[in-house]
Write an enzyme that holds these catalytic residues in place. Structure first.
Site, PDB file in Angstrom:
ATOM      1  NE  ARG A  51      -1.669  -2.011   2.901  1.00  0.00           N
ATOM      2  CZ  ARG A  51      -1.781  -3.267   2.545  1.00  0.00           C
ATOM      3  NH1 ARG A  51      -2.800  -3.676   1.865  1.00  0.00           N
ATOM      4  NH2 ARG A  51      -0.850  -4.155   2.880  1.00  0.00           N
ATOM      5  CE  LYS A  80      26.472  -3.101  -6.941  1.00  0.00           C
ATOM      6  NZ  LYS A  80      26.737  -2.065  -7.974  1.00  0.00           N
ATOM      7  NE  ARG A 101       7.230   0.866   4.780  1.00  0.00           N
ATOM      8  CZ  ARG A 101       6.005   0.329   4.767  1.00  0.00           C
ATOM      9  NH1 ARG A 101       5.840  -0.931   4.431  1.00  0.00           N
ATOM     10  NH2 ARG A 101       4.952   1.052   5.098  1.00  0.00           N
ATOM     11  CG  HIS A 129       3.718   4.126   8.629  1.00  0.00           C
ATOM     12  ND1 HIS A 129       3.745   4.973   7.535  1.00  0.00           N
ATOM     13  CD2 HIS A 129       3.349   2.903   8.151  1.00  0.00           C
ATOM     14  CE1 HIS A 129       3.408   4.282   6.451  1.00  0.00           C
ATOM     15  NE2 HIS A 129       3.178   3.023   6.803  1.00  0.00           N
TER      16      HIS A 129
HETATM   17  C1  NCD Z   1       1.768  -0.869   8.214  1.00  0.00           C
HETATM   18  C2  NCD Z   1       3.273  -0.706   8.341  1.00  0.00           C
HETATM   19  O1  NCD Z   1       4.022  -0.922   7.363  1.00  0.00           O
HETATM   20  O2  NCD Z   1       3.685  -0.335   9.423  1.00  0.00           O
HETATM   21  N1  NCD Z   1       1.364  -1.080   6.905  1.00  0.00           N
HETATM   22  C3  NCD Z   1       1.129   0.001   6.108  1.00  0.00           C
HETATM   23  O3  NCD Z   1       2.014   0.761   5.766  1.00  0.00           O
HETATM   24  N2  NCD Z   1      -0.141   0.233   5.752  1.00  0.00           N
HETATM   25  C4  NCD Z   1       1.215  -1.867   9.166  1.00  0.00           C
HETATM   26  C5  NCD Z   1       1.791  -3.245   9.176  1.00  0.00           C
HETATM   27  O4  NCD Z   1       2.702  -3.585   8.437  1.00  0.00           O
HETATM   28  O5  NCD Z   1       1.280  -4.028   9.986  1.00  0.00           O
END
Ligand code: NCD
Length: 304
Positions: A51, A80, A101, A129
């Protein structure tokens, strides 16, 4: 230059502005289809995602921009031995904005210190997040018509669940909010968040391990997945993974206008038979995530 590393980087006015812009995008999508023409977003995902990465990419395409990037560390020079700082300095030469991320807490903060373009934290380890939080806030706003005066229950892995940490931070600034923290003993909300966020803002909260006991009091129920990848051993995960499974029966005593959120992916914690309940909002939440990211990309690029 503005980055979004932590939800606290945004003032309440800025959050409200992002939500109102997202509402306008939903109402008039055509008016936004060329806003980012000629701009490039880089999505650097050192950790799996469906997502978050795809919604950033869809958001940029819907704004008329372009997308470059990678979806796993193995396909980047990180494999690397390249440092995050060097990768960011390089990608800043190609892109106008970066969403990243990373499994290590703090990696996006490090990135923001060396980047020539805005950095968006798309999840750092078990920490934060912020863009999921913006999606959650937009969903609550659209479904309940307000971001104040409600009781929200967080259920599941409150220890490692970064979406919970960021959402608690964001909601702590609105008035009339109450938190109900529902988790097994081992997966309780970290005490630094209880002290530095909840207590500091004088937010009333209760802790329990029983969803059944508290479900009638909730206006919003935020379910979460037990974060397997953050566990030190598989036995603990196996013991805790099915601590909560929301079923239609468990929803019987809940309020008729309670909404059910989940950042997804879901494993077992919400039975698929709940999906047809009109209180289930987790797929709408996915759609709103794209619109709020459109709003955020425009803001960070300084586009009106
Ligand atoms: C979440 C995350 O990556 O922290 N997912 C997301 O980005 N919608 C929740 C999860 O991974 O459980």
């Amino acid at each position: 230059m503005k980055h979004l590393i932590d939800i606290c980087d945004l003032s309440t006015e800025e959050i409200d502005g992002l939500i109102s812009r997202a509402n306008d995008i939903i109402a008039h999508p055509d008016a936004y289809s060329r806003k980012c023409a000629g701009k490039k977003l880089a999505t650097l995902f050192f950790e799996p995602s469906t997502r978050t990465r795809l919604s950033f990419e869809a958001a940029m395409y819907e704004l008329g921009g372009h997308v470059i990037g990678f979806s796993e560390a193995q396909s980047s020079s990180a494999s690397k031995g390249e440092s995050v700082a060097d990768t960011i300095k390089v990608v800043s030469c190609y892109a106008d904005i970066i969403a990243m991320r990373h499994p290590k807490e703090g990696a996006p903060l490090v990135a923001s210190r060396v980047s020539g373009v805005p950095i968006i934290n798309a999840g750092d380890g078990g920490h934060n997040h912020p863009t999921q939080t913006l999606a959650d806030l937009l969903t609550i706003y659209r479904e309940k018509g307000r971001l104040s005066d409600f009781t929200i229950g967080f259920c599941g892995d409150l220890k490692f669940g970064r979406t919970v940490h960021s959402l608690i931070n964001a909601l702590s600034r609105y008035s009339g909010i109450k938190f109900v923290l529902i988790s097994p003993d081992e997966l309780k909300l970290p005490s630094y968040i209880k002290k530095e966020v909840i207590a500091k803002n004088g937010i009333p909260y209760t802790q329990t391990s029983s969803l059944e006991d508290v479900i009638p009091s909730l206006d919003v129920l935020y379910m979460t997945r037990v974060q397997r990848e953050r566990f030190f051993n598989e036995e603990d995960y196996a013991r805790l993974k099915d601590s909560y499974i929301l079923t239609p029966e468990k929803l019987v005593p809940a309020k008729k206008d309670m909404i059910i959120l989940h950042p997804l992916p879901r494993v077992n914690e919400i039975s698929v038979s709940v999906d047809s309940d009109e209180r289930a909002c987790y797929f709408k939440q996915v759609l709103y995530g794209k619109y709020i990211r459109m709003s955020l990309i425009m803001k960070l690029l300084g586009i009106n």
